[in-house]
Design a protein around this motif. Sequence first.
Motif, PDB file in Angstrom:
ATOM      1  N   PHE A 172       0.859  -1.184   0.000  1.00 47.93           N
ATOM      2  CA  PHE A 172       0.000   0.000   0.000  1.00 47.93           C
ATOM      3  C   PHE A 172       0.888   1.224   0.000  1.00 47.93           C
ATOM      4  CE2 PHE A 172      -2.779  -3.220   1.804  1.00 47.93           C
ATOM      5  CZ  PHE A 172      -3.985  -2.949   1.176  1.00 47.93           C
ATOM      6  N   PHE A 173       0.572   2.201  -0.855  1.00 48.60           N
ATOM      7  CA  PHE A 173       1.325   3.448  -0.908  1.00 48.60           C
ATOM      8  C   PHE A 173       0.413   4.602  -0.500  1.00 48.60           C
ATOM      9  CE2 PHE A 173      -0.383   2.586  -5.112  1.00 48.60           C
ATOM     10  CZ  PHE A 173      -0.950   3.793  -5.504  1.00 48.60           C
ATOM     11  N   GLN A 174       0.985   5.577   0.165  1.00 46.49           N
ATOM     12  CA  GLN A 174       0.244   6.740   0.645  1.00 46.49           C
ATOM     13  C   GLN A 174      -0.275   7.548  -0.543  1.00 46.49           C
ATOM     14  OE1 GLN A 174      -0.053   7.545   4.110  1.00 46.49           O
ATOM     15  NE2 GLN A 174      -1.648   8.855   3.320  1.00 46.49           N
ATOM     16  N   ALA A 175      -1.597   7.750  -0.614  1.00 44.27           N
ATOM     17  CA  ALA A 175      -2.199   8.538  -1.694  1.00 44.27           C
ATOM     18  C   ALA A 175      -3.639   8.865  -1.332  1.00 44.27           C
ATOM     19  CB  ALA A 175      -2.173   7.769  -3.010  1.00 44.27           C
ATOM     20  N   ASN A 176      -4.131   9.968  -1.819  1.00 41.93           N
ATOM     21  CA  ASN A 176      -5.524  10.340  -1.603  1.00 41.93           C
ATOM     22  C   ASN A 176      -6.408   9.748  -2.700  1.00 41.93           C
ATOM     23  OD1 ASN A 176      -5.244  11.808   0.781  1.00 41.93           O
ATOM     24  ND2 ASN A 176      -4.526  13.591  -0.344  1.00 41.93           N
ATOM     25  N   LEU A 177      -6.217   8.480  -2.968  1.00 44.90           N
ATOM     26  CA  LEU A 177      -6.960   7.756  -3.992  1.00 44.90           C
ATOM     27  C   LEU A 177      -7.459   6.454  -3.390  1.00 44.90           C
ATOM     28  CD1 LEU A 177      -4.262   8.063  -6.812  1.00 44.90           C
ATOM     29  CD2 LEU A 177      -6.352   9.429  -6.627  1.00 44.90           C
ATOM     30  N   HIS A 178      -8.335   5.760  -4.122  1.00 52.66           N
ATOM     31  CA  HIS A 178      -8.708   4.399  -3.744  1.00 52.66           C
ATOM     32  C   HIS A 178      -9.072   3.630  -5.005  1.00 52.66           C
ATOM     33  CE1 HIS A 178     -12.662   6.411  -3.716  1.00 52.66           C
ATOM     34  NE2 HIS A 178     -13.126   5.229  -4.098  1.00 52.66           N
ATOM     35  N   SER A 179      -8.985   2.320  -4.914  1.00 52.04           N
ATOM     36  CA  SER A 179      -9.252   1.437  -6.039  1.00 52.04           C
ATOM     37  C   SER A 179     -10.698   0.947  -5.967  1.00 52.04           C
ATOM     38  CB  SER A 179      -8.288   0.246  -5.962  1.00 52.04           C
ATOM     39  OG  SER A 179      -8.520  -0.648  -7.009  1.00 52.04           O
ATOM     40  N   SER A 180     -11.453   1.199  -7.040  1.00 54.24           N
ATOM     41  CA  SER A 180     -12.870   0.824  -7.072  1.00 54.24           C
ATOM     42  C   SER A 180     -13.268   0.404  -8.481  1.00 54.24           C
ATOM     43  CB  SER A 180     -13.715   2.020  -6.625  1.00 54.24           C
ATOM     44  OG  SER A 180     -15.081   1.766  -6.811  1.00 54.24           O
ATOM     45  N   THR A 181     -14.096  -0.627  -8.574  1.00 56.12           N
ATOM     46  CA  THR A 181     -14.543  -1.077  -9.897  1.00 56.12           C
ATOM     47  C   THR A 181     -15.382  -0.017 -10.600  1.00 56.12           C
ATOM     48  OG1 THR A 181     -16.454  -2.214  -8.925  1.00 56.12           O
ATOM     49  CG2 THR A 181     -14.461  -3.520  -9.283  1.00 56.12           C
ATOM     50  N   VAL A 182     -16.033   0.846  -9.838  1.00 53.67           N
ATOM     51  CA  VAL A 182     -16.810   1.939 -10.426  1.00 53.67           C
ATOM     52  C   VAL A 182     -15.907   2.854 -11.251  1.00 53.67           C
ATOM     53  CG1 VAL A 182     -17.788   4.160  -9.632  1.00 53.67           C
ATOM     54  CG2 VAL A 182     -18.830   2.045  -8.954  1.00 53.67           C
ATOM     55  N   ASN A 183     -14.637   2.954 -10.837  1.00 54.96           N
ATOM     56  CA  ASN A 183     -13.661   3.778 -11.554  1.00 54.96           C
ATOM     57  C   ASN A 183     -12.852   2.976 -12.566  1.00 54.96           C
ATOM     58  OD1 ASN A 183     -14.391   6.034 -10.011  1.00 54.96           O
ATOM     59  ND2 ASN A 183     -12.966   5.453  -8.391  1.00 54.96           N
ATOM     60  N   GLY A 184     -13.246   1.712 -12.795  1.00 57.36           N
ATOM     61  CA  GLY A 184     -12.565   0.884 -13.783  1.00 57.36           C
ATOM     62  C   GLY A 184     -11.375   0.121 -13.254  1.00 57.36           C
ATOM     63  N   ALA A 185     -11.184   0.092 -11.945  1.00 60.85           N
ATOM     64  CA  ALA A 185     -10.043  -0.612 -11.360  1.00 60.85           C
ATOM     65  C   ALA A 185     -10.244  -2.126 -11.433  1.00 60.85           C
ATOM     66  CB  ALA A 185      -9.864  -0.187  -9.908  1.00 60.85           C
ATOM     67  N   ALA A 186      -9.146  -2.836 -11.439  1.00 61.99           N
ATOM     68  CA  ALA A 186      -9.194  -4.295 -11.348  1.00 61.99           C
ATOM     69  C   ALA A 186      -9.721  -4.672  -9.967  1.00 61.99           C
ATOM     70  CB  ALA A 186      -7.808  -4.882 -11.553  1.00 61.99           C
ATOM     71  N   LEU A 187     -10.376  -5.802  -9.870  1.00 71.31           N
ATOM     72  CA  LEU A 187     -10.936  -6.273  -8.607  1.00 71.31           C
ATOM     73  C   LEU A 187     -10.134  -7.461  -8.109  1.00 71.31           C
ATOM     74  CD1 LEU A 187     -13.265  -6.078  -6.514  1.00 71.31           C
ATOM     75  CD2 LEU A 187     -14.502  -7.725  -7.942  1.00 71.31           C
ATOM     76  N   VAL A 188      -9.585  -7.352  -6.913  1.00 69.64           N
ATOM     77  CA  VAL A 188      -8.895  -8.467  -6.274  1.00 69.64           C
ATOM     78  C   VAL A 188      -9.938  -9.249  -5.488  1.00 69.64           C
ATOM     79  CG1 VAL A 188      -7.171  -9.115  -4.559  1.00 69.64           C
ATOM     80  CG2 VAL A 188      -6.680  -7.290  -6.187  1.00 69.64           C
ATOM     81  N   VAL A 189      -9.978 -10.565  -5.725  1.00 67.65           N
ATOM     82  CA  VAL A 189     -10.993 -11.417  -5.116  1.00 67.65           C
ATOM     83  C   VAL A 189     -10.301 -12.440  -4.217  1.00 67.65           C
ATOM     84  CG1 VAL A 189     -12.919 -12.973  -5.565  1.00 67.65           C
ATOM     85  CG2 VAL A 189     -12.423 -11.121  -7.182  1.00 67.65           C
ATOM     86  N   LEU A 190     -10.706 -12.470  -2.950  1.00 68.30           N
ATOM     87  CA  LEU A 190     -10.191 -13.428  -1.979  1.00 68.30           C
ATOM     88  C   LEU A 190     -11.141 -14.618  -1.934  1.00 68.30           C
ATOM     89  CD1 LEU A 190      -9.590 -10.356  -0.905  1.00 68.30           C
ATOM     90  CD2 LEU A 190      -8.724 -11.570   1.058  1.00 68.30           C
ATOM     91  N   TYR A 191     -10.645 -15.776  -1.502  1.00 68.49           N
ATOM     92  CA  TYR A 191     -11.471 -16.967  -1.357  1.00 68.49           C
ATOM     93  C   TYR A 191     -11.787 -17.191   0.118  1.00 68.49           C
ATOM     94  CZ  TYR A 191     -13.188 -21.696  -1.261  1.00 68.49           C
ATOM     95  OH  TYR A 191     -13.982 -22.797  -1.048  1.00 68.49           O
ATOM     96  N   SER A 192     -12.985 -17.695   0.410  1.00 70.65           N
ATOM     97  CA  SER A 192     -13.374 -18.064   1.770  1.00 70.65           C
ATOM     98  C   SER A 192     -14.093 -19.400   1.752  1.00 70.65           C
ATOM     99  CB  SER A 192     -14.308 -17.000   2.357  1.00 70.65           C
ATOM    100  OG  SER A 192     -14.815 -17.419   3.613  1.00 70.65           O
ATOM    101  N   SER A 193     -13.795 -20.241   2.730  1.00 69.39           N
ATOM    102  CA  SER A 193     -14.538 -21.492   2.870  1.00 69.39           C
ATOM    103  C   SER A 193     -15.813 -21.287   3.679  1.00 69.39           C
ATOM    104  CB  SER A 193     -13.660 -22.574   3.512  1.00 69.39           C
ATOM    105  OG  SER A 193     -13.243 -22.155   4.795  1.00 69.39           O
ATOM    106  N   ASP A 194     -15.988 -20.088   4.273  1.00 67.35           N
ATOM    107  CA  ASP A 194     -17.198 -19.744   5.030  1.00 67.35           C
ATOM    108  C   ASP A 194     -17.529 -18.282   4.757  1.00 67.35           C
ATOM    109  OD1 ASP A 194     -19.170 -19.067   6.919  1.00 67.35           O
ATOM    110  OD2 ASP A 194     -18.307 -20.378   8.451  1.00 67.35           O
ATOM    111  N   LEU A 195     -18.291 -18.048   3.704  1.00 65.54           N
ATOM    112  CA  LEU A 195     -18.559 -16.702   3.216  1.00 65.54           C
ATOM    113  C   LEU A 195     -19.249 -15.826   4.263  1.00 65.54           C
ATOM    114  CD1 LEU A 195     -18.019 -15.191   0.567  1.00 65.54           C
ATOM    115  CD2 LEU A 195     -20.347 -15.745  -0.127  1.00 65.54           C
TER     116      LEU A 195
END
Length: 121
Positions: free
Chosen positions: A51-74
């Motif tokens: 993570f780098f310091q910035a006044n930004l954030h990553s969001s699919t609404v803005n076209g960012a890639a989505l990182v998806v985690l896996y869970s065995s108990d959603l």
Amino acid sequence: MDNHEKINYVEFPSKDLEKTKAFFSEAFGWEFTDYGPEYSAFSGAGLDGGFFQANLHSSTVNGAALVVLYSSDLEDTLQKVESCGAQVVKPIFSFPGGRRFHFAEPCGNEFAVWSDTGLQK
């Protein structure tokens, strides 16, 4: 293992590195190494990154890639991220092959969690 030309590392912005580190440490057990006041690398997430310091954030609404985690108990993971300060962006929904939800961590970066367990057969 051949790592040539494979995804090796991912970086995200963070408005507040301490808040971001606290969230991911508590919710998922990620470990962090600081490299100065404006960068922190993480490990223990399945793919290393930072993570780098910035006044930004990553969001699919803005076209960012989505990182998806896996869970065995959603449902358990959903409860955990909410109790650690995440905002649910998309509640649990089904898709072919599984179910998932999207959340924004306390500094606004969007992630998703999916599972193939608990599906109706």
